[in-house]
Design a protein around this motif. Structure first.
Motif, PDB file in Angstrom:
ATOM      1  N   ILE A 244       0.836  -1.206   0.000  1.00 48.90           N
ATOM      2  CA  ILE A 244       0.000   0.000   0.000  1.00 48.90           C
ATOM      3  C   ILE A 244       0.866   1.248   0.000  1.00 48.90           C
ATOM      4  O   ILE A 244       0.591   2.231  -0.707  1.00 48.90           O
ATOM      5  CB  ILE A 244      -0.950  -0.015   1.217  1.00 48.90           C
ATOM      6  CG1 ILE A 244      -2.013  -1.105   1.045  1.00 48.90           C
ATOM      7  CG2 ILE A 244      -1.620   1.350   1.402  1.00 48.90           C
ATOM      8  CD1 ILE A 244      -2.885  -1.331   2.272  1.00 48.90           C
ATOM      9  N   GLN A 245       1.942   1.224   0.776  1.00 49.72           N
ATOM     10  CA  GLN A 245       2.827   2.386   0.835  1.00 49.72           C
ATOM     11  C   GLN A 245       3.607   2.579  -0.463  1.00 49.72           C
ATOM     12  O   GLN A 245       4.144   3.665  -0.706  1.00 49.72           O
ATOM     13  CB  GLN A 245       3.793   2.242   2.010  1.00 49.72           C
ATOM     14  CG  GLN A 245       3.119   2.373   3.371  1.00 49.72           C
ATOM     15  CD  GLN A 245       4.084   2.188   4.522  1.00 49.72           C
ATOM     16  OE1 GLN A 245       4.985   1.348   4.467  1.00 49.72           O
ATOM     17  NE2 GLN A 245       3.896   2.967   5.586  1.00 49.72           N
TER      18      GLN A 245
ATOM     19  N   VAL B 213       2.259   2.330  -3.476  1.00 53.40           N
ATOM     20  CA  VAL B 213       1.395   2.933  -4.504  1.00 53.40           C
ATOM     21  C   VAL B 213       1.793   4.399  -4.658  1.00 53.40           C
ATOM     22  O   VAL B 213       1.864   5.128  -3.663  1.00 53.40           O
ATOM     23  CB  VAL B 213      -0.094   2.816  -4.108  1.00 53.40           C
ATOM     24  CG1 VAL B 213      -0.973   3.533  -5.128  1.00 53.40           C
ATOM     25  CG2 VAL B 213      -0.489   1.353  -4.000  1.00 53.40           C
TER      26      VAL B 213
ATOM     27  N   VAL C 178       2.129   8.188  -4.750  1.00 50.47           N
ATOM     28  CA  VAL C 178       1.316   9.217  -4.105  1.00 50.47           C
ATOM     29  C   VAL C 178       0.601  10.076  -5.141  1.00 50.47           C
ATOM     30  O   VAL C 178      -0.520  10.554  -4.926  1.00 50.47           O
ATOM     31  CB  VAL C 178       2.194  10.104  -3.199  1.00 50.47           C
ATOM     32  CG1 VAL C 178       1.373  11.218  -2.571  1.00 50.47           C
ATOM     33  CG2 VAL C 178       2.862   9.259  -2.114  1.00 50.47           C
TER      34      VAL C 178
ATOM     35  N   GLN D  84      -0.873   9.236  -7.794  1.00 50.65           N
ATOM     36  CA  GLN D  84      -2.151   8.666  -8.212  1.00 50.65           C
ATOM     37  C   GLN D  84      -3.243   8.950  -7.180  1.00 50.65           C
ATOM     38  O   GLN D  84      -4.397   9.181  -7.540  1.00 50.65           O
ATOM     39  CB  GLN D  84      -1.998   7.161  -8.424  1.00 50.65           C
ATOM     40  CG  GLN D  84      -1.050   6.820  -9.557  1.00 50.65           C
ATOM     41  CD  GLN D  84      -1.080   5.349  -9.908  1.00 50.65           C
ATOM     42  OE1 GLN D  84      -2.011   4.642  -9.560  1.00 50.65           O
ATOM     43  NE2 GLN D  84      -0.052   4.885 -10.609  1.00 50.65           N
ATOM     44  N   ILE D  85      -2.868   8.932  -5.919  1.00 48.88           N
ATOM     45  CA  ILE D  85      -3.827   9.263  -4.861  1.00 48.88           C
ATOM     46  C   ILE D  85      -4.237  10.719  -4.981  1.00 48.88           C
ATOM     47  O   ILE D  85      -5.422  11.073  -4.870  1.00 48.88           O
ATOM     48  CB  ILE D  85      -3.227   8.988  -3.468  1.00 48.88           C
ATOM     49  CG1 ILE D  85      -2.661   7.551  -3.394  1.00 48.88           C
ATOM     50  CG2 ILE D  85      -4.263   9.235  -2.388  1.00 48.88           C
ATOM     51  CD1 ILE D  85      -3.691   6.474  -3.589  1.00 48.88           C
TER      52      ILE D  85
ATOM     53  N   SER E 248     -12.556   8.937  -0.016  1.00 45.80           N
ATOM     54  CA  SER E 248     -11.471   8.094   0.503  1.00 45.80           C
ATOM     55  C   SER E 248     -11.732   6.609   0.270  1.00 45.80           C
ATOM     56  O   SER E 248     -10.820   5.861  -0.087  1.00 45.80           O
ATOM     57  CB  SER E 248     -11.259   8.365   1.989  1.00 45.80           C
ATOM     58  OG  SER E 248     -12.464   8.123   2.719  1.00 45.80           O
TER      59      SER E 248
ATOM     60  N   ILE F 159     -11.196   5.826  -3.381  1.00 49.32           N
ATOM     61  CA  ILE F 159      -9.756   5.777  -3.677  1.00 49.32           C
ATOM     62  C   ILE F 159      -9.160   4.455  -3.231  1.00 49.32           C
ATOM     63  O   ILE F 159      -8.352   3.835  -3.943  1.00 49.32           O
ATOM     64  CB  ILE F 159      -9.033   6.956  -2.987  1.00 49.32           C
ATOM     65  CG1 ILE F 159      -9.509   8.282  -3.584  1.00 49.32           C
ATOM     66  CG2 ILE F 159      -7.518   6.815  -3.122  1.00 49.32           C
ATOM     67  CD1 ILE F 159      -8.973   9.502  -2.860  1.00 49.32           C
ATOM     68  N   TYR F 160      -9.576   3.988  -2.046  1.00 52.51           N
ATOM     69  CA  TYR F 160      -9.020   2.740  -1.508  1.00 52.51           C
ATOM     70  C   TYR F 160      -9.384   1.557  -2.392  1.00 52.51           C
ATOM     71  O   TYR F 160      -8.521   0.744  -2.740  1.00 52.51           O
ATOM     72  CB  TYR F 160      -9.534   2.517  -0.081  1.00 52.51           C
ATOM     73  CG  TYR F 160      -9.006   1.250   0.553  1.00 52.51           C
ATOM     74  CD1 TYR F 160      -7.706   1.186   1.038  1.00 52.51           C
ATOM     75  CD2 TYR F 160      -9.801   0.099   0.644  1.00 52.51           C
ATOM     76  CE1 TYR F 160      -7.210   0.032   1.610  1.00 52.51           C
ATOM     77  CE2 TYR F 160      -9.317  -1.063   1.219  1.00 52.51           C
ATOM     78  CZ  TYR F 160      -8.021  -1.085   1.695  1.00 52.51           C
ATOM     79  OH  TYR F 160      -7.539  -2.243   2.249  1.00 52.51           O
TER      80      TYR F 160
ATOM     81  N   THR G 153      -6.003   2.285  -4.653  1.00 48.74           N
ATOM     82  CA  THR G 153      -4.976   1.748  -3.760  1.00 48.74           C
ATOM     83  C   THR G 153      -4.962   0.229  -3.719  1.00 48.74           C
ATOM     84  O   THR G 153      -3.921  -0.404  -3.961  1.00 48.74           O
ATOM     85  CB  THR G 153      -5.168   2.305  -2.337  1.00 48.74           C
ATOM     86  OG1 THR G 153      -5.189   3.733  -2.379  1.00 48.74           O
ATOM     87  CG2 THR G 153      -4.040   1.835  -1.432  1.00 48.74           C
TER      88      THR G 153
ATOM     89  N   GLN H 215      -3.821  -1.905  -6.933  1.00 49.93           N
ATOM     90  CA  GLN H 215      -2.379  -1.831  -7.178  1.00 49.93           C
ATOM     91  C   GLN H 215      -1.590  -2.498  -6.056  1.00 49.93           C
ATOM     92  O   GLN H 215      -0.542  -3.115  -6.305  1.00 49.93           O
ATOM     93  CB  GLN H 215      -1.966  -0.372  -7.332  1.00 49.93           C
ATOM     94  CG  GLN H 215      -2.562   0.285  -8.561  1.00 49.93           C
ATOM     95  CD  GLN H 215      -1.956   1.636  -8.816  1.00 49.93           C
ATOM     96  OE1 GLN H 215      -0.820   1.746  -9.282  1.00 49.93           O
ATOM     97  NE2 GLN H 215      -2.696   2.682  -8.490  1.00 49.93           N
ATOM     98  N   ALA H 216      -2.087  -2.374  -4.831  1.00 48.85           N
ATOM     99  CA  ALA H 216      -1.411  -3.025  -3.711  1.00 48.85           C
ATOM    100  C   ALA H 216      -1.449  -4.547  -3.871  1.00 48.85           C
ATOM    101  O   ALA H 216      -0.463  -5.230  -3.572  1.00 48.85           O
ATOM    102  CB  ALA H 216      -2.060  -2.604  -2.394  1.00 48.85           C
TER     103      ALA H 216
END
Length: 231
Positions: free
Chosen positions: A119-120, A122, A124, A126-127, A137, A140-141, A145, A148-149
Motif C-alpha cells: 500500500i505504501q 502505490v 502518491v 495517483q492518490i 477516501s 480511492i481505496y 490503492t 495496485q497493492a
C-alpha cells in the motif's frame, strides 16, 4: 512401484484435506492481513497499537503454539460461555475450523506487513489525482490503492502461502486427518516410515510446484498492463 498396502485412498484424502486447510487459511489470513495493514496505517493511535500488537504477538509465537492455543483456548471459551447461559454439556469445536483459523491468524500477521509495504508503494501522485477528480477516501481505496497493492503484494503473498501449505502439517496435533496425520496412521499399521514419509514429501512438493506455477501466472496477469505502459 511403491506399495501403499491399501492406504492410498486415505493418503489421497489427507492430501485433499491439506489443500482445503491451506486455502481456507489463505482466505482467513488475507482478511486478517488487510485488516492489520489498515490498522497499522490508520491515523488513529489506538488502531495502530492494535495492529502492531497483533503482528508482534502472533509472529513472536511458534505456529504450533498458535494452533494449540486456538483449538484448546477456543474450546474453553465456548464451554465457559455455554455454562454461563445454563448449558452444561461439553462442546467440542470443529478441528477443521480451528485449524483454518489458527493458520489464517498466523498467515495474516505476516501478510499484514506485505500489504502495508504494498500500500505504501502505490505512487502518491495517483492518490492526489484521485482526490483532484473528486473521489472519496473509500473510492480511492477500492479503486486505486487496493488493486495496485494486490498486484505488488502477489510475490510476497505467494511465498507466504507456500510456507502456510507446509504448516498445515501442524494441525495433525489436533487430530485433523490431513496428509501428515494419515501418513502417520499408515506408518503405525505398516511399520514403514520411510515409504509414507517419502510419499508425503512428494505430495507436498507436487502441491507447492502447482502453487508456484499459479503464482507465476498470477504475477504475469497482474503486471500485463504495467508492462505495456512502460514499453
Amino acid at each position: 512401484m511403491i506399495d501403499l498396502q491399501g492406504f492410498g485412498p486415505q493418503i489421497a484424502l489427507g492430501a485433499w484435506m491439506t489443500v482445503q486447510v491451506a486455502f481456507g487459511g489463505l482466505i482467513v489470513g488475507l482478511v486478517f492481513g488487510l485488516m492489520g495493514a489498515a490498522a497499522k496505517l490508520s491515523p488513529y493511535a489506538v488502531l495502530r497499537g492494535m495492529g502492531q500488537s497483533y503482528t508482534t504477538v502472533v509472529r513472536g509465537i511458534p505456529e504450533i503454539l498458535v494452533v494449540l492455543i486456538v483449538y484448546f483456548g477456543g474450546e474453553d471459551i465456548v464451554n465457559r460461555i455455554a455454562e454461563s447461559v445454563g448449558y452444561n454439556d461439553y462442546i467440542e469445536i470443529n478441528v477443521f475450523v480451528a485449524g483454518v483459523c489458527a493458520l489464517g491468524l498466523s498467515f495474516g500477521a505476516y501478510a499484514t506487513e506485505v500489504f502495508r509495504g504494498a500500500i505504501q508503494s502505490v505512487p502518491v501522485g495517483q492518490i492526489e489525482a484521485a482526490v483532484a477528480c473528486g473521489m472519496h477516501s473509500h473510492q480511492i481505496y477500492w479503486r486505486i490503492t487496493l488493486p495496485q497493492a494486490m498486484r505488488l503484494a502477489i510475490p510476497g503473498l505467494g511465498n507466504l502461502f507456500q510456507v502456510l501449505l507446509k504448516d498445515t502439517s501442524l494441525v495433525s496435533l489436533i487430530a485433523l486427518p490431513e496428509l501428515m496425520r494419515t501418513s502417520q496412521a499408515a506408518i503405525q499399521n505398516t511399520k514403514e516410515p520411510f515409504t509414507f514419509y517419502f510419499i508425503a514429501a512428494l505430495i507436498y512438493l507436487g502441491i507447492t510446484t502447482v502453487v508456484l506455477v499459479g503464482q507465476i501466472y498470477a504475477e504475469r496477469w497482474a503486471n500485463r498492463g504495467v508492462k505495456r505502459a512502460s514499453a
